[in-house]
Design an enzyme around this catalytic site. Structure first.
Site, PDB file in Angstrom:
ATOM      1  N   ARG A  23       0.832  -1.206   0.000  1.00 33.58           N
ATOM      2  CA  ARG A  23       0.000   0.000   0.000  1.00 33.58           C
ATOM      3  C   ARG A  23       0.862   1.250   0.000  1.00 33.58           C
ATOM      4  O   ARG A  23       0.986   1.933  -1.006  1.00 33.58           O
ATOM      5  CB  ARG A  23      -0.953  -0.020   1.206  1.00 33.58           C
ATOM      6  CG  ARG A  23      -2.099   1.009   1.089  1.00 33.58           C
ATOM      7  CD  ARG A  23      -1.734   2.413   1.528  1.00 33.58           C
ATOM      8  NE  ARG A  23      -1.248   2.497   2.885  1.00 33.58           N
ATOM      9  CZ  ARG A  23      -0.706   3.605   3.405  1.00 33.58           C
ATOM     10  NH1 ARG A  23      -0.587   4.702   2.662  1.00 33.58           N
ATOM     11  NH2 ARG A  23      -0.244   3.619   4.656  1.00 33.58           N
ATOM     12  N   HIS A 217       5.559   4.303  12.774  1.00 35.04           N
ATOM     13  CA  HIS A 217       5.729   4.282  11.321  1.00 35.04           C
ATOM     14  C   HIS A 217       6.768   5.351  10.963  1.00 35.04           C
ATOM     15  O   HIS A 217       6.491   6.552  11.068  1.00 35.04           O
ATOM     16  CB  HIS A 217       4.378   4.592  10.667  1.00 35.04           C
ATOM     17  CG  HIS A 217       4.380   4.614   9.175  1.00 35.04           C
ATOM     18  ND1 HIS A 217       3.782   3.631   8.412  1.00 35.04           N
ATOM     19  CD2 HIS A 217       4.873   5.509   8.282  1.00 35.04           C
ATOM     20  CE1 HIS A 217       3.915   3.922   7.126  1.00 35.04           C
ATOM     21  NE2 HIS A 217       4.583   5.072   7.027  1.00 35.04           N
ATOM     22  N   HIS A 219       9.704   6.915   8.224  1.00 37.97           N
ATOM     23  CA  HIS A 219      10.315   6.988   6.899  1.00 37.97           C
ATOM     24  C   HIS A 219      11.794   7.331   7.057  1.00 37.97           C
ATOM     25  O   HIS A 219      12.180   8.064   7.972  1.00 37.97           O
ATOM     26  CB  HIS A 219       9.601   8.032   6.033  1.00 37.97           C
ATOM     27  CG  HIS A 219       8.277   7.567   5.527  1.00 37.97           C
ATOM     28  ND1 HIS A 219       7.987   7.442   4.185  1.00 37.97           N
ATOM     29  CD2 HIS A 219       7.158   7.166   6.179  1.00 37.97           C
ATOM     30  CE1 HIS A 219       6.751   6.996   4.029  1.00 37.97           C
ATOM     31  NE2 HIS A 219       6.226   6.825   5.229  1.00 37.97           N
ATOM     32  N   CYS A 250       4.294   9.459   0.191  1.00 30.97           N
ATOM     33  CA  CYS A 250       2.935  10.013   0.207  1.00 30.97           C
ATOM     34  C   CYS A 250       2.778  10.963  -0.955  1.00 30.97           C
ATOM     35  O   CYS A 250       3.567  11.909  -1.082  1.00 30.97           O
ATOM     36  CB  CYS A 250       2.661  10.739   1.526  1.00 30.97           C
ATOM     37  SG  CYS A 250       1.038  11.524   1.602  1.00 30.97           S
ATOM     38  N   ASN A 259       9.788   4.098   3.262  1.00 31.42           N
ATOM     39  CA  ASN A 259       9.706   3.566   4.615  1.00 31.42           C
ATOM     40  C   ASN A 259      11.028   2.912   4.987  1.00 31.42           C
ATOM     41  O   ASN A 259      11.828   2.544   4.129  1.00 31.42           O
ATOM     42  CB  ASN A 259       8.609   2.497   4.700  1.00 31.42           C
ATOM     43  CG  ASN A 259       7.227   3.059   4.512  1.00 31.42           C
ATOM     44  OD1 ASN A 259       6.607   3.507   5.453  1.00 31.42           O
ATOM     45  ND2 ASN A 259       6.738   3.027   3.281  1.00 31.42           N
TER      46      ASN A 259
END
Length: 316
Positions: A23, A217, A219, A250, A259
Protein backbone atom coordinates in the site's frame (compact mmCIF):
# COMPACT_ATOMS: atom_id res chain seq x y z
CA UNK A 1 18.72 -16.57 25.77
CA UNK A 2 19.44 -13.34 27.65
CA UNK A 3 16.90 -10.55 27.83
CA UNK A 4 17.83 -7.77 25.35
CA UNK A 5 18.82 -4.53 27.06
CA UNK A 6 20.20 -1.11 26.24
CA UNK A 7 21.82 1.26 28.73
CA UNK A 8 20.78 -1.16 31.44
CA UNK A 9 17.10 -1.03 30.45
CA UNK A 10 15.32 -4.23 29.44
CA UNK A 11 13.87 -4.23 25.91
CA UNK A 12 10.96 -6.24 24.50
CA UNK A 13 11.96 -9.76 23.50
CA UNK A 14 9.63 -9.94 20.52
CA UNK A 15 8.22 -7.42 18.04
CA UNK A 16 5.89 -7.37 15.05
CA UNK A 17 6.88 -5.90 11.70
CA UNK A 18 3.88 -4.86 9.62
CA UNK A 19 4.55 -4.94 5.88
CA UNK A 20 3.46 -1.70 4.19
CA UNK A 21 4.94 -2.16 0.73
CA UNK A 22 1.74 -3.24 -0.99
CA UNK A 23 0.00 0.00 0.00
CA UNK A 24 2.34 2.73 1.20
CA UNK A 25 5.10 1.36 -0.99
CA UNK A 26 3.14 1.26 -4.23
CA UNK A 27 0.94 4.33 -3.91
CA UNK A 28 3.71 6.73 -4.97
CA UNK A 29 5.25 4.53 -7.65
CA UNK A 30 4.26 4.90 -11.30
CA UNK A 31 4.73 1.21 -12.04
CA UNK A 32 1.52 -0.81 -11.67
CA UNK A 33 2.34 -4.21 -10.21
CA UNK A 34 0.07 -6.93 -11.65
CA UNK A 35 -2.38 -8.54 -9.28
CA UNK A 36 -0.73 -11.93 -9.71
CA UNK A 37 2.58 -10.48 -8.56
CA UNK A 38 0.90 -8.91 -5.53
CA UNK A 39 -0.55 -12.27 -4.56
CA UNK A 40 2.90 -13.83 -4.96
CA UNK A 41 4.32 -11.05 -2.79
CA UNK A 42 1.81 -11.83 -0.04
CA UNK A 43 2.39 -15.56 -0.37
CA UNK A 44 6.16 -15.18 -0.09
CA UNK A 45 5.94 -12.68 2.77
CA UNK A 46 3.68 -15.09 4.64
CA UNK A 47 6.08 -17.97 3.98
CA UNK A 48 8.90 -15.82 5.35
CA UNK A 49 6.97 -15.37 8.58
CA UNK A 50 5.24 -12.00 8.16
CA UNK A 51 1.87 -12.02 9.88
CA UNK A 52 0.66 -8.43 9.42
CA UNK A 53 0.39 -6.91 5.94
CA UNK A 54 -1.37 -3.76 4.75
CA UNK A 55 -2.58 -5.09 1.41
CA UNK A 56 -4.02 -1.97 -0.25
CA UNK A 57 -6.38 0.96 0.02
CA UNK A 58 -10.02 1.50 -0.86
CA UNK A 59 -9.63 4.71 -2.84
CA UNK A 60 -11.08 5.56 -6.28
CA UNK A 61 -9.06 3.75 -8.99
CA UNK A 62 -8.76 7.00 -10.97
CA UNK A 63 -6.76 8.45 -8.07
CA UNK A 64 -4.57 5.44 -7.35
CA UNK A 65 -4.74 2.89 -10.17
CA UNK A 66 -1.86 1.06 -8.47
CA UNK A 67 -4.33 -0.05 -5.78
CA UNK A 68 -7.43 -0.67 -7.90
CA UNK A 69 -7.33 -4.42 -7.16
CA UNK A 70 -7.41 -4.08 -3.36
CA UNK A 71 -10.63 -6.08 -2.95
CA UNK A 72 -9.14 -9.05 -4.82
CA UNK A 73 -5.83 -8.81 -2.98
CA UNK A 74 -7.61 -8.63 0.38
CA UNK A 75 -9.73 -11.66 -0.44
CA UNK A 76 -6.60 -13.68 -1.21
CA UNK A 77 -4.80 -12.54 1.95
CA UNK A 78 -7.77 -13.69 4.01
CA UNK A 79 -7.19 -17.28 2.87
CA UNK A 80 -3.86 -17.46 4.74
CA UNK A 81 -4.35 -18.67 8.33
CA UNK A 82 -3.20 -16.27 11.02
CA UNK A 83 -2.47 -13.40 8.65
CA UNK A 84 -3.82 -9.99 9.74
CA UNK A 85 -4.57 -8.19 6.47
CA UNK A 86 -5.35 -4.50 6.86
CA UNK A 87 -6.51 -1.89 4.36
CA UNK A 88 -6.28 1.89 4.36
CA UNK A 89 -9.58 3.78 4.14
CA UNK A 90 -9.58 7.56 3.65
CA UNK A 91 -13.31 8.16 4.13
CA UNK A 92 -16.68 6.60 4.98
CA UNK A 93 -17.12 5.07 1.54
CA UNK A 94 -13.75 3.38 1.83
CA UNK A 95 -14.70 2.10 5.28
CA UNK A 96 -17.93 0.68 3.87
CA UNK A 97 -15.96 -1.21 1.23
CA UNK A 98 -13.63 -2.57 3.89
CA UNK A 99 -16.61 -3.76 5.92
CA UNK A 100 -18.16 -5.35 2.82
CA UNK A 101 -14.88 -7.20 2.31
CA UNK A 102 -14.92 -8.27 5.97
CA UNK A 103 -11.48 -6.74 6.53
CA UNK A 104 -10.05 -7.61 9.90
CA UNK A 105 -8.47 -4.20 10.30
CA UNK A 106 -8.73 -0.82 8.61
CA UNK A 107 -6.30 2.04 8.88
CA UNK A 108 -7.71 5.57 8.76
CA UNK A 109 -5.17 8.33 8.05
CA UNK A 110 -5.44 11.52 10.08
CA UNK A 111 -2.89 14.22 9.50
CA UNK A 112 -1.78 16.28 12.46
CA UNK A 113 -0.78 18.95 9.96
CA UNK A 114 -3.70 21.16 8.93
CA UNK A 115 -2.07 21.94 5.57
CA UNK A 116 -1.31 18.30 4.77
CA UNK A 117 -4.84 17.25 5.75
CA UNK A 118 -6.30 19.74 3.28
CA UNK A 119 -3.89 18.63 0.53
CA UNK A 120 -4.44 14.92 1.16
CA UNK A 121 -8.15 14.71 2.02
CA UNK A 122 -9.48 18.25 1.41
CA UNK A 123 -10.65 18.29 5.02
CA UNK A 124 -9.38 19.75 8.27
CA UNK A 125 -8.14 17.32 10.94
CA UNK A 126 -11.28 17.90 12.98
CA UNK A 127 -13.45 17.18 9.94
CA UNK A 128 -11.65 13.85 9.67
CA UNK A 129 -12.27 13.13 13.35
CA UNK A 130 -15.98 13.59 12.69
CA UNK A 131 -15.73 11.18 9.74
CA UNK A 132 -13.99 8.65 11.97
CA UNK A 133 -16.88 8.77 14.42
CA UNK A 134 -19.20 7.94 11.51
CA UNK A 135 -16.96 5.02 10.53
CA UNK A 136 -17.15 3.66 14.06
CA UNK A 137 -20.95 3.92 13.97
CA UNK A 138 -21.02 2.21 10.57
CA UNK A 139 -18.77 -0.57 11.87
CA UNK A 140 -20.99 -1.13 14.89
CA UNK A 141 -24.18 -1.10 12.81
CA UNK A 142 -22.71 -3.69 10.43
CA UNK A 143 -22.08 -6.17 13.21
CA UNK A 144 -18.49 -6.58 11.99
CA UNK A 145 -15.55 -6.75 14.36
CA UNK A 146 -13.18 -4.90 12.04
CA UNK A 147 -10.52 -3.11 14.06
CA UNK A 148 -10.23 0.64 13.45
CA UNK A 149 -6.73 2.05 13.72
CA UNK A 150 -5.96 5.71 13.16
CA UNK A 151 -2.56 6.44 11.66
CA UNK A 152 -1.51 9.90 12.86
CA UNK A 153 0.51 11.13 9.88
CA UNK A 154 2.92 14.11 9.84
CA UNK A 155 3.09 13.77 13.62
CA UNK A 156 6.68 15.03 13.67
CA UNK A 157 6.47 17.75 11.04
CA UNK A 158 5.26 18.45 7.52
CA UNK A 159 6.92 19.61 4.30
CA UNK A 160 3.91 21.82 3.55
CA UNK A 161 3.20 23.33 6.96
CA UNK A 162 6.54 22.90 8.69
CA UNK A 163 6.37 22.39 12.44
CA UNK A 164 3.49 20.41 13.95
CA UNK A 165 2.81 21.17 17.59
CA UNK A 166 3.11 18.13 19.86
CA UNK A 167 0.13 19.23 21.92
CA UNK A 168 -1.97 19.24 18.74
CA UNK A 169 -0.96 15.64 18.09
CA UNK A 170 -1.96 14.70 21.62
CA UNK A 171 -5.27 16.56 21.25
CA UNK A 172 -6.12 14.70 18.05
CA UNK A 173 -5.15 11.35 19.57
CA UNK A 174 -7.55 12.02 22.45
CA UNK A 175 -10.24 13.09 19.98
CA UNK A 176 -10.11 9.88 17.95
CA UNK A 177 -10.02 7.75 21.08
CA UNK A 178 -13.12 9.59 22.24
CA UNK A 179 -14.63 8.87 18.81
CA UNK A 180 -14.25 5.16 19.50
CA UNK A 181 -11.24 3.95 17.56
CA UNK A 182 -9.49 0.84 18.77
CA UNK A 183 -5.85 1.87 18.35
CA UNK A 184 -3.64 4.69 17.10
CA UNK A 185 -0.17 4.83 15.59
CA UNK A 186 2.25 7.70 15.07
CA UNK A 187 3.86 8.30 11.68
CA UNK A 188 6.88 10.34 10.62
CA UNK A 189 5.50 10.74 7.11
CA UNK A 190 8.25 12.99 5.74
CA UNK A 191 11.26 11.81 7.75
CA UNK A 192 11.63 14.84 10.03
CA UNK A 193 11.86 12.97 13.34
CA UNK A 194 14.93 12.34 15.45
CA UNK A 195 15.20 10.02 18.48
CA UNK A 196 14.71 12.85 20.98
CA UNK A 197 11.54 13.95 19.21
CA UNK A 198 10.30 10.36 19.09
CA UNK A 199 10.90 9.80 22.80
CA UNK A 200 9.22 13.07 23.74
CA UNK A 201 6.10 12.66 21.60
CA UNK A 202 5.60 8.95 22.29
CA UNK A 203 5.87 9.60 26.03
CA UNK A 204 3.18 12.30 25.78
CA UNK A 205 0.85 10.14 23.68
CA UNK A 206 1.37 7.09 25.89
CA UNK A 207 -0.04 9.08 28.81
CA UNK A 208 -3.25 9.58 26.81
CA UNK A 209 -3.51 6.34 24.84
CA UNK A 210 -1.70 3.75 26.96
CA UNK A 211 -1.68 0.36 25.28
CA UNK A 212 -3.93 1.69 22.53
CA UNK A 213 -0.82 3.36 21.05
CA UNK A 214 -0.18 0.36 18.88
CA UNK A 215 2.57 1.09 16.34
CA UNK A 216 5.29 3.38 14.98
CA UNK A 217 5.73 4.28 11.32
CA UNK A 218 9.05 5.84 10.27
CA UNK A 219 10.32 6.99 6.90
CA UNK A 220 14.06 6.92 6.29
CA UNK A 221 14.20 10.17 4.31
CA UNK A 222 17.18 11.48 6.29
CA UNK A 223 18.65 8.20 7.49
CA UNK A 224 17.24 8.25 11.02
CA UNK A 225 14.50 5.64 10.80
CA UNK A 226 16.49 2.90 12.57
CA UNK A 227 17.49 5.32 15.35
CA UNK A 228 13.86 6.37 15.70
CA UNK A 229 12.76 2.74 15.91
CA UNK A 230 15.19 2.27 18.78
CA UNK A 231 13.79 5.30 20.61
CA UNK A 232 10.25 3.92 20.33
CA UNK A 233 11.40 0.41 21.28
CA UNK A 234 12.86 1.71 24.53
CA UNK A 235 9.42 3.01 25.43
CA UNK A 236 7.87 -0.42 24.92
CA UNK A 237 6.49 -0.04 21.39
CA UNK A 238 6.52 -3.47 19.75
CA UNK A 239 4.82 -2.97 16.34
CA UNK A 240 6.70 -1.25 13.56
CA UNK A 241 5.71 -0.52 9.98
CA UNK A 242 8.24 -1.27 7.24
CA UNK A 243 8.36 -1.95 3.52
CA UNK A 244 10.24 -4.61 1.63
CA UNK A 245 13.03 -2.84 -0.30
CA UNK A 246 12.31 0.35 1.63
CA UNK A 247 9.74 1.65 -0.86
CA UNK A 248 7.03 4.13 -0.01
CA UNK A 249 5.95 7.73 0.25
CA UNK A 250 2.93 10.01 0.21
CA UNK A 251 1.63 11.62 -3.01
CA UNK A 252 0.56 14.72 -1.07
CA UNK A 253 3.69 15.13 1.07
CA UNK A 254 6.57 16.44 -1.07
CA UNK A 255 9.89 14.85 -0.16
CA UNK A 256 8.42 11.82 1.60
CA UNK A 257 10.72 9.02 0.53
CA UNK A 258 10.70 5.37 1.46
CA UNK A 259 9.71 3.57 4.62
CA UNK A 260 12.36 1.92 6.70
CA UNK A 261 13.34 -1.30 4.90
CA UNK A 262 11.85 -4.46 6.38
CA UNK A 263 15.15 -6.30 5.81
CA UNK A 264 17.05 -3.73 7.86
CA UNK A 265 14.57 -3.98 10.72
CA UNK A 266 14.72 -7.77 10.80
CA UNK A 267 18.51 -7.56 10.98
CA UNK A 268 18.41 -4.87 13.68
CA UNK A 269 16.16 -6.91 15.93
CA UNK A 270 17.89 -10.22 15.28
CA UNK A 271 21.29 -8.72 16.05
CA UNK A 272 19.94 -7.74 19.48
CA UNK A 273 18.26 -11.07 20.12
CA UNK A 274 14.74 -9.73 19.60
CA UNK A 275 12.46 -12.10 17.72
CA UNK A 276 10.33 -11.18 14.72
CA UNK A 277 9.31 -14.60 13.40
CA UNK A 278 10.68 -13.61 9.97
CA UNK A 279 13.21 -15.68 8.03
CA UNK A 280 15.92 -13.36 6.72
CA UNK A 281 16.93 -15.42 3.67
CA UNK A 282 13.33 -15.74 2.51
CA UNK A 283 12.77 -12.03 3.03
CA UNK A 284 15.84 -11.21 0.93
CA UNK A 285 14.59 -13.51 -1.81
CA UNK A 286 11.28 -11.63 -1.78
CA UNK A 287 13.15 -8.34 -1.93
CA UNK A 288 14.81 -9.53 -5.12
CA UNK A 289 11.42 -10.21 -6.67
CA UNK A 290 10.04 -6.84 -5.61
CA UNK A 291 13.04 -5.09 -7.15
CA UNK A 292 12.38 -6.96 -10.42
CA UNK A 293 8.70 -6.02 -10.43
CA UNK A 294 9.71 -2.39 -9.84
CA UNK A 295 12.57 -2.11 -12.32
CA UNK A 296 13.45 1.53 -12.83
CA UNK A 297 11.95 2.59 -9.49
CA UNK A 298 14.04 3.59 -6.48
CA UNK A 299 14.54 0.98 -3.77
CA UNK A 300 16.35 1.41 -0.47
CA UNK A 301 17.97 -0.45 2.41
CA UNK A 302 21.46 -1.43 3.51
CA UNK A 303 21.63 -5.05 4.66
CA UNK A 304 20.68 -6.53 1.28
CA UNK A 305 23.89 -5.02 -0.15
CA UNK A 306 26.27 -5.95 2.66
CA UNK A 307 24.79 -9.26 3.78
CA UNK A 308 24.89 -10.59 7.32
CA UNK A 309 28.05 -10.54 9.45
CA UNK A 310 29.78 -13.90 9.62
CA UNK A 311 29.53 -13.68 13.38
CA UNK A 312 25.78 -14.05 13.53
CA UNK A 313 22.80 -15.92 12.24
CA UNK A 314 19.31 -14.53 12.19
CA UNK A 315 16.93 -16.61 14.32
CA UNK A 316 13.26 -15.90 13.80
Amino acid sequence: MTTPSLFGKALPTRVVIREMGLRDGLQSIATIVPTAAKLEWIRDAYAAGEREIEVGSFVPPRLLPQLADTAEVLAYAQTLPGLLASVLVPNLKGAQRALEGNAESMMVPLSASHAHSLANLRKTPDDVVADIAQMRAERDASGRRTRIEVGMSTAFGCTIQGQVDEDEVVRLVQAVLDAGVDTVSLADTVGYADPAMVSRLFEKVLKVAGDRLAAAHFHDTRGLAIANVMAALQLGITRFDASTAGIGGCPHAPGASGNVAAEDLVYLFASMGIGTGIDFDQLLALRGKVAQWLQGEATHGSVWRAGLPKTMGVPA
